[in-house]
Every structure is written in C-alpha cells, then in structure tokens.
Enzyme design. Structure first.
Site, PDB file in Angstrom:
ATOM      1  N   SER A 145      23.531 -61.821   7.801  1.00  0.00           N
ATOM      2  CA  SER A 145      22.627 -62.640   8.187  1.00  0.00           C
ATOM      3  C   SER A 145      22.829 -64.051   8.438  1.00  0.00           C
ATOM      4  CB  SER A 145      21.258 -62.349   7.331  1.00  0.00           C
ATOM      5  OG  SER A 145      20.198 -63.507   7.614  1.00  0.00           O
ATOM      6  N   TYR A 159      17.797 -62.652  -1.241  1.00  0.00           N
ATOM      7  CA  TYR A 159      18.238 -62.275  -0.059  1.00  0.00           C
ATOM      8  C   TYR A 159      19.206 -63.073   0.739  1.00  0.00           C
ATOM      9  CZ  TYR A 159      17.871 -61.034   4.966  1.00  0.00           C
ATOM     10  OH  TYR A 159      18.280 -60.560   6.126  1.00  0.00           O
TER      11      TYR A 159
HETATM   12  N1  LIG Z   1      15.361 -58.400  11.573  1.00  0.00           N
HETATM   13  C1  LIG Z   1      15.990 -59.579  11.556  1.00  0.00           C
HETATM   14  O1  LIG Z   1      15.702 -60.527  12.051  1.00  0.00           O
HETATM   15  C2  LIG Z   1      17.194 -59.661  10.747  1.00  0.00           C
HETATM   16  C3  LIG Z   1      18.015 -60.948  10.724  1.00  0.00           C
HETATM   17  C4  LIG Z   1      19.019 -61.053   9.945  1.00  0.00           C
HETATM   18  C5  LIG Z   1      19.664 -59.850   9.217  1.00  0.00           C
HETATM   19  N2  LIG Z   1      18.890 -58.665   9.307  1.00  0.00           N
HETATM   20  C6  LIG Z   1      19.323 -57.412   8.532  1.00  0.00           C
HETATM   21  O2  LIG Z   1      19.379 -56.289   9.317  1.00  0.00           O
HETATM   22  C7  LIG Z   1      19.235 -54.996   8.700  1.00  0.00           C
HETATM   23  C8  LIG Z   1      18.030 -54.339   9.143  1.00  0.00           C
HETATM   24  O3  LIG Z   1      16.855 -55.196   9.055  1.00  0.00           O
HETATM   25  P1  LIG Z   1      15.560 -54.921   9.758  1.00  0.00           P
HETATM   26  O4  LIG Z   1      14.901 -56.211  10.069  1.00  0.00           O
HETATM   27  O5  LIG Z   1      15.913 -54.050  10.917  1.00  0.00           O
HETATM   28  O6  LIG Z   1      14.801 -54.168   8.515  1.00  0.00           O
HETATM   29  P2  LIG Z   1      13.696 -52.851   8.690  1.00  0.00           P
HETATM   30  O7  LIG Z   1      13.244 -52.720   9.937  1.00  0.00           O
HETATM   31  O8  LIG Z   1      12.783 -53.283   7.393  1.00  0.00           O
HETATM   32  O9  LIG Z   1      14.891 -51.731   8.508  1.00  0.00           O
HETATM   33  C9  LIG Z   1      15.433 -51.635   7.071  1.00  0.00           C
HETATM   34  C10 LIG Z   1      15.880 -50.015   7.007  1.00  0.00           C
HETATM   35  O10 LIG Z   1      16.518 -49.983   5.722  1.00  0.00           O
HETATM   36  C11 LIG Z   1      16.266 -48.507   5.358  1.00  0.00           C
HETATM   37  N3  LIG Z   1      16.115 -48.915   3.814  1.00  0.00           N
HETATM   38  C12 LIG Z   1      15.583 -49.708   3.036  1.00  0.00           C
HETATM   39  N4  LIG Z   1      15.596 -49.543   1.679  1.00  0.00           N
HETATM   40  C13 LIG Z   1      16.494 -48.443   1.449  1.00  0.00           C
HETATM   41  C14 LIG Z   1      17.297 -47.830   0.517  1.00  0.00           C
HETATM   42  N5  LIG Z   1      17.220 -47.986  -0.770  1.00  0.00           N
HETATM   43  N6  LIG Z   1      17.919 -46.826   0.991  1.00  0.00           N
HETATM   44  C15 LIG Z   1      18.289 -46.683   2.150  1.00  0.00           C
HETATM   45  N7  LIG Z   1      17.643 -47.239   3.324  1.00  0.00           N
HETATM   46  C16 LIG Z   1      16.910 -48.140   2.993  1.00  0.00           C
HETATM   47  C17 LIG Z   1      14.641 -48.562   5.885  1.00  0.00           C
HETATM   48  O11 LIG Z   1      14.028 -47.102   5.853  1.00  0.00           O
HETATM   49  P3  LIG Z   1      13.169 -46.670   4.608  1.00  0.00           P
HETATM   50  O12 LIG Z   1      12.156 -47.541   4.296  1.00  0.00           O
HETATM   51  O13 LIG Z   1      12.960 -45.267   5.166  1.00  0.00           O
HETATM   52  O14 LIG Z   1      14.324 -46.649   3.483  1.00  0.00           O
HETATM   53  C18 LIG Z   1      14.946 -49.183   7.254  1.00  0.00           C
HETATM   54  O15 LIG Z   1      15.719 -48.020   8.163  1.00  0.00           O
HETATM   55  C19 LIG Z   1      18.876 -55.662   7.197  1.00  0.00           C
HETATM   56  O16 LIG Z   1      20.316 -55.832   6.348  1.00  0.00           O
HETATM   57  C20 LIG Z   1      18.475 -57.066   7.406  1.00  0.00           C
HETATM   58  O17 LIG Z   1      18.886 -57.959   6.239  1.00  0.00           O
HETATM   59  C21 LIG Z   1      17.687 -58.754   9.897  1.00  0.00           C
END
Ligand SMILES: NC(=O)c1ccc[n+]([C@@H]2O[C@H](COP(=O)([O-])OP(=O)(O)OC[C@H]3O[C@@H](n4cnc5c(N)ncnc54)[C@H](OP(=O)(O)O)[C@@H]3O)[C@@H](O)[C@H]2O)c1
Length: 253
Positions: A145, A159
């Site tokens: 990130s 985080y």
């Molecule tokens: N969106 C952004 O702007 C952004 C920016 C920078 C970095 N990121 C990074 O991108 C990645 C994805 O984030 P996102 O924003 O797409 O989040 P999201 O929509 O909340 O998706 C998170 C995913 O992780 C799974 N997950 C959560 N806890 C888990 C566990 N204990 N075991 C296995 N799976 C688990 C969730 O499914 P379940 O709930 O079914 O487990 C879901 O599929 C993360 O690493 C985040 O830090 C996101």
C-alpha cells in the site's frame, strides 16, 4: 519479440482475498487473460459468489493462521502440480486514535497482512519451483500500500506498519528466492473502491481522487495491468520492486 509479452494464458494462479475489491479485480483480469485462477477468503458464500462472478475456483480459508495457509497449499497441491503465480492480496485494516488503539488490532492486522504472505509463500514454494524456469520464473506478488510508503493521514497504526513491513519482506524474499527462480514483487495501490475503502470514499472520495495528479481513483485495469506485467514474460527480470499504482499520490503528496 513483443509477441506474448503480457500473456498469462494457461498459467495457474492463486489470489488470496480474491472474493472482493482489488483481489477480485485481479482474479477476474487473470481469468479473462486465460489463466486458471483460484481465489481464497474466509467465507464459503463469498468464495461461491466469486466462482460465479469471475470464473475462478474458490477455496475458503482463514489465512490469519499458518495452519490454514498450509492447508490451502495442500488443497491446491492436490489439484495442481504447479503454481505460476501467488498473489498475496488478502488484507485487513483498523483505525482508532492512538490512546484507544487496541492490542488485538495489532494481532489481527499483522497476522493477515504480514505473516500470511510469509507463510503462504513458504507453503507454496514446491509448487512455485515446479512452475519456475530461468526464462520464466515463478512469481509472487504482494499487495502492499502507499500507506506503507508514506506517513498516512488516518490513524491506521498497525495497517501502515504492516504494509511497510510487507514491502521489506518483498525485498528480502526477492533476494532469497531469486536463486530458486522465483520473483517477488509488491504492488502498492493508492485508493481503489472496495469494501475496505467504502466508508473512507463515501466521506471523502472526491477529495481523495483530486489529490492524485491523475485526478481519479484506481480502477480494475490499473491493478490488472500491473499484475499482468509482473506475472508474464514482460516482468521476468523484475524482482524486489515495489510498484506504486496510485495516480501519482505517493510521489507528489
Ligand atoms: N482498496 C484500496 O484502496 C487499497 C489501497 C492500498 C492497499 N490495499 C490492499 O489491497 C488488498 C485488498 O484490499 P481491498 O481494499 O480490496 O479489501 P476488501 O474489499 O475488504 O477485500 C479483502 C479481502 O480479504 C479477504 N480476507 C479478509 N480477512 C481474511 C482472512 N483472515 N483470511 C482470508 N481472507 C481474508 C476478504 O474476504 P472474507 O471477508 O471472505 O475473508 C476479502 O476477499 C489489501 O491487502 C489492502 O491492504 C487496498
């Protein structure tokens, strides 16, 4: 020479957290590009929905424990003799003021964001090595990130620390796994619409988009493009890199 540079047709990939947000964007993009894709997250119904929506195969697992990381690797190992691409994407966040920030918000976030990429990479090494060659290495992509590159505005202590650590883990593993013909890189996303970002973007989405020199939020093709680069022939000589995909926010703000 340029033919097939971004081709992942026939490759086998796992995208953790591929049932939602950025992981789902990547899983869908890889399926569209002809890869055989597995996704994993805790909820069986989310895995089933992702299968229907993206064409990936869903396997539920709670990746915050090493046992579950190992079980996932053995379940995929029972179906596949090689894994070309591991995308360590599953992640969680926590926000609270300094004085109130709870101890369990450190455990929850570090277990999933930092320890799981380590345990998964280790558990999948035999399958990644089986897929690897000098000209076409196995690939690990960690989703970091820009909050691990800059000092974030939000009080997301565990985080942002976990993401800085995952960037460093990426570099360390790149050194260790290069000789085993496996590249390890990180994508550091800026703001992308997702479940994790819903509340933040509802509150300040326009302002955040405007803070990027490119004036918008991330969209699926942005993160899929970076993934294809790192997963295909185009990225075979790139390892230990942290690639911001953020519209220029990190460099300029
Ligand atoms: N969106 C952004 O702007 C952004 C920016 C920078 C970095 N990121 C990074 O991108 C990645 C994805 O984030 P996102 O924003 O797409 O989040 P999201 O929509 O909340 O998706 C998170 C995913 O992780 C799974 N997950 C959560 N806890 C888990 C566990 N204990 N075991 C296995 N799976 C688990 C969730 O499914 P379940 O709930 O079914 O487990 C879901 O599929 C993360 O690493 C985040 O830090 C996101």
């Amino acid at each position: 020479m340029t033919h097939g540079l971004f081709d992942v047709d026939g490759k086998v990939a796992l995208v953790t957290g591929g049932t939602s947000g950025i992981g789902q964007m990547i899983a869908r993009g890889l399926v569209e590009a002809g890869a055989r894709v597995y996704v994993s997250s805790r909820k069986a119904d989310a895995c089933a929905a992702a299968e229907a929506e993206t064409g990936a195969v869903g396997i539920p697992a709670d990746l915050s424990s090493e046992d579950e990381c190992v079980r996932l690797a053995s379940e995929i190992g029972a179906r596949e003799d090689r894994l070309h691409l591991l995308v360590n994407n599953a992640g969680a966040t926590w926000g609270a003021p300094l004085e109130e920030f709870p101890a369990h918000a450190w455990d929850k976030v570090l277990d999933l964001n930092l320890k799981a990429p380590f345990f998964l990479t280790r558990a999948f090494l035999p399958l990644l090595e089986a897929a690897a060659s000098v000209d076409d290495p196995g690939r690990v992509i960690n989703i970091g990130s820009i909050d691990g590159l800059r000092v974030p505005e939000a009080p997301n202590y565990s985080y942002s620390a976990s993401k800085a650590a995952v960037h460093q883990l990426t570099r360390v593993l790149a050194r260790d796994l290069g000789p085993r013909r496996i590249t390890v890189n990180a994508i550091a996303p800026g703001p992308f619409p997702s479940r994790m970002m819903r509340a933040t973007l509802e509150e300040a989405g326009e302002e955040i988009a405007e803070s990027a020199p490119l004036g918008r939020l991330g969209q699926p093709s942005d993160v899929v493009g970076a993934t294809l680069f790192l997963a295909a022939a185009a990225g075979s000589y790139v390892t230990g890199a942290i690639i911001p995909v953020d519209g220029g926010i990190w460099t300029t703000r």
